[in-house]
Design an enzyme around this catalytic site. Structure first.
Site, PDB file in Angstrom:
ATOM      1  N   THR A 148      12.078  14.355  25.294  1.00 30.33           N
ATOM      2  CA  THR A 148      11.307  13.831  24.171  1.00 30.33           C
ATOM      3  C   THR A 148      10.379  14.897  23.613  1.00 30.33           C
ATOM      4  OG1 THR A 148       9.530  12.270  23.582  1.00 30.33           O
ATOM      5  CG2 THR A 148       9.667  12.935  25.861  1.00 30.33           C
ATOM      6  N   ASP A 149      10.065  14.786  22.318  1.00 32.22           N
ATOM      7  CA  ASP A 149       9.103  15.714  21.732  1.00 32.22           C
ATOM      8  C   ASP A 149       7.681  15.438  22.200  1.00 32.22           C
ATOM      9  OD1 ASP A 149       8.669  13.348  20.326  1.00 32.22           O
ATOM     10  OD2 ASP A 149       8.345  14.357  18.400  1.00 32.22           O
ATOM     11  N   GLU A 150       7.483  14.317  22.917  1.00 29.36           N
ATOM     12  CA  GLU A 150       6.150  14.023  23.465  1.00 29.36           C
ATOM     13  C   GLU A 150       5.669  15.116  24.418  1.00 29.36           C
ATOM     14  OE1 GLU A 150       4.033  11.456  23.053  1.00 29.36           O
ATOM     15  OE2 GLU A 150       5.210  10.028  21.885  1.00 29.36           O
ATOM     16  N   TYR A 174       3.445   9.664  30.917  1.00 27.14           N
ATOM     17  CA  TYR A 174       4.849   9.628  30.500  1.00 27.14           C
ATOM     18  C   TYR A 174       5.312  11.007  30.054  1.00 27.14           C
ATOM     19  CZ  TYR A 174       8.503   9.383  26.918  1.00 27.14           C
ATOM     20  OH  TYR A 174       9.592   9.630  26.138  1.00 27.14           O
ATOM     21  N   LYS A 178       8.034  13.689  31.836  1.00 28.76           N
ATOM     22  CA  LYS A 178       9.208  14.217  31.156  1.00 28.76           C
ATOM     23  C   LYS A 178       9.175  15.740  31.101  1.00 28.76           C
ATOM     24  CE  LYS A 178      12.164  12.389  29.449  1.00 28.76           C
ATOM     25  NZ  LYS A 178      13.499  12.009  30.011  1.00 28.76           N
TER      26      LYS A 178
END
Length: 283
Positions: A148-150, A174, A178
Site C-alpha cells: 500500500t502507498d500508506e 497498519y 505493511k
C-alpha cells in the site's frame, strides 16, 4: 542478466500455471481471482483465506466454487487457513505446489490498527515471512507481495507524489506493519535472489468492498438517509483507483516486472475527500 532471464521465461510460458492467492475472499483478492479467471482461464487458482470479518465467500457468487470441497482439481479452490500458521501454510504448499504466489492477505483498517496493532503485526509481518519461507522451499517462480502507498506516510498536498524511491514513513500500526512486510519481501530477493516483486497501490474502490471503507460507507449512509461522516476538514487529498485497474496492473507486474523491484500503482486522479463525498451524493 539473471533476473531478466527469469522474467522473460515467466512471461513467455504458455503452459497453465497454478496460482496461490492469499486473502482471496477479501475485496481486492476476490476481484483479482475473478479477473484472473476471465483473462487466464487455463490457470488453476487456490485461495488461502482465514475468513475474518473482511473475507466473504459470497464474493464468489456465480463462479461455481464449492467451499466445502477444500483443495481440489477444480479451476478455483478455497481453503480456510491463517497465513501466520506455519504448519497450515507448509501443508498447503506441499499439497498444491503453486507456481505463483499473490500475497493479498492483510489486516488493512487504519483505525482498528490504532486501537490494537498486535493482530496487524501478526498477519502482515509474521504472515509474510511464513509465506516467503514456504514459497522459497517450494521453488515458486514469482512471488507478488501486494502492499500500500500508506507505507510512505503523510505527503503534503502541495508536494510531489511518492515515488518508488521515497522513504518509508508510516504513520499508523497498519502502515508500519505493511512497511515491515515490504522489507521482508525485498530482503528475500537481496539475500536469496528469490523472485519477489512488490506493488504499492493507492486507495481502491469498487464492487463488494467492505462497508468499513470510505466509499461504501458514504453510499450506504446516503441510501439510508443518514448523515455522512467527514473526517477532519475533508481537505485531505487521496488518489482513488478502481479495483479492476489495480488487478490489471498486478497482471502486468506479474508478467513483466523485474525481480526485486517495487511498483507504485495509482490513477493519478487525486481528489479531496469532500469532492469524493459530493460526487457520491450527487448520484
Amino acid at each position: 542478466e539473471s533476473d531478466g532471464g527469469r522474467r522473460e521465461g515467466y512471461a513467455s510460458c504458455k503452459q497453465s500455471r497454478k496460482l496461490l492467492v492469499t486473502g482471496g475472499c477479501g475485496f481486492i483478492g476476490s476481484y483479482f481471482v475473478r479477473y484472473w479467471r476471465e483473462h487466464h482461464p487455463d490457470d488453476r487458482i487456490a485461495v488461502l483465506d482465514a475468513l475474518t470479518y473482511a473475507g466473504n465467500v459470497s464474493n464468489f457468487d456465480g463462479l461455481g466454487v464449492d467451499f466445502d470441497a477444500g483443495l481440489t482439481d477444480a479451476p478455483i479452490s478455497i481453503v480456510v487457513g491463517d497465513v501466520a500458521d506455519h504448519n497450515r501454510v507448509s501443508a498447503f504448499f506441499s499439497a498444491f505446489r503453486p507456481d505463483v504466489v499473490v500475497a493479498l492477505a492483510a489486516e488493512t483498517h487504519v483505525d482498528r490498527s490504532i486501537h490494537g496493532g498486535a493482530l496487524f503485526v501478526r498477519t502482515n509481518v509474521l504472515g509474510t515471512q511464513v509465506l516467503l519461507d514456504a514459497a522459497r522451499a517450494a521453488g515458486v517462480s514469482r512471488f507478488l507481495h501486494v502492499s500500500t502507498d500508506e507505507v510512505y506516510g503523510d505527503i503534503g498536498d502541495e508536494g510531489p507524489p511518492a515515488t518508488e524511491e521515497s522513504p518509508l514513513r508510516p504513520s499508523s500500526p497498519y502502515a508500519a506493519s505493511k512497511a515491515g512486510a515490504d522489507h521482508l519481501a525485498l530482503a528475500a530477493y537481496r539475500t536469496h535472489k528469490f523472485p519477489v516483486v512488490v506493488t504499492r497501490s493507492t486507495n481502491n474502490y469498487g464492487p463488494r468492498q467492505h462497508p468499513e471503507k470510505l466509499v461504501p460507507t458514504v453510499i450506504l449512509r446516503v441510501l439510508r438517509g443518514e448523515r455522512v461522516p467527514i473526517y477532519g476538514d475533508g481537505r485531505n487529498v487521496r488518489d482513488w483507483l478502481h479495483v479492476e485497474d489495480h488487478c490489471r496492473a498486478l497482471d502486468v507486474v506479474l508478467s513483466r516486472g523485474r525481480d526485486g523491484e517495487v511498483y507504485n500503482v495509482g490513477s493519478g486522479e487525486g481528489r479531496e475527500n469532500l469532492d469524493v463525498l459530493r460526487e457520491i451524493t450527487r448520484c
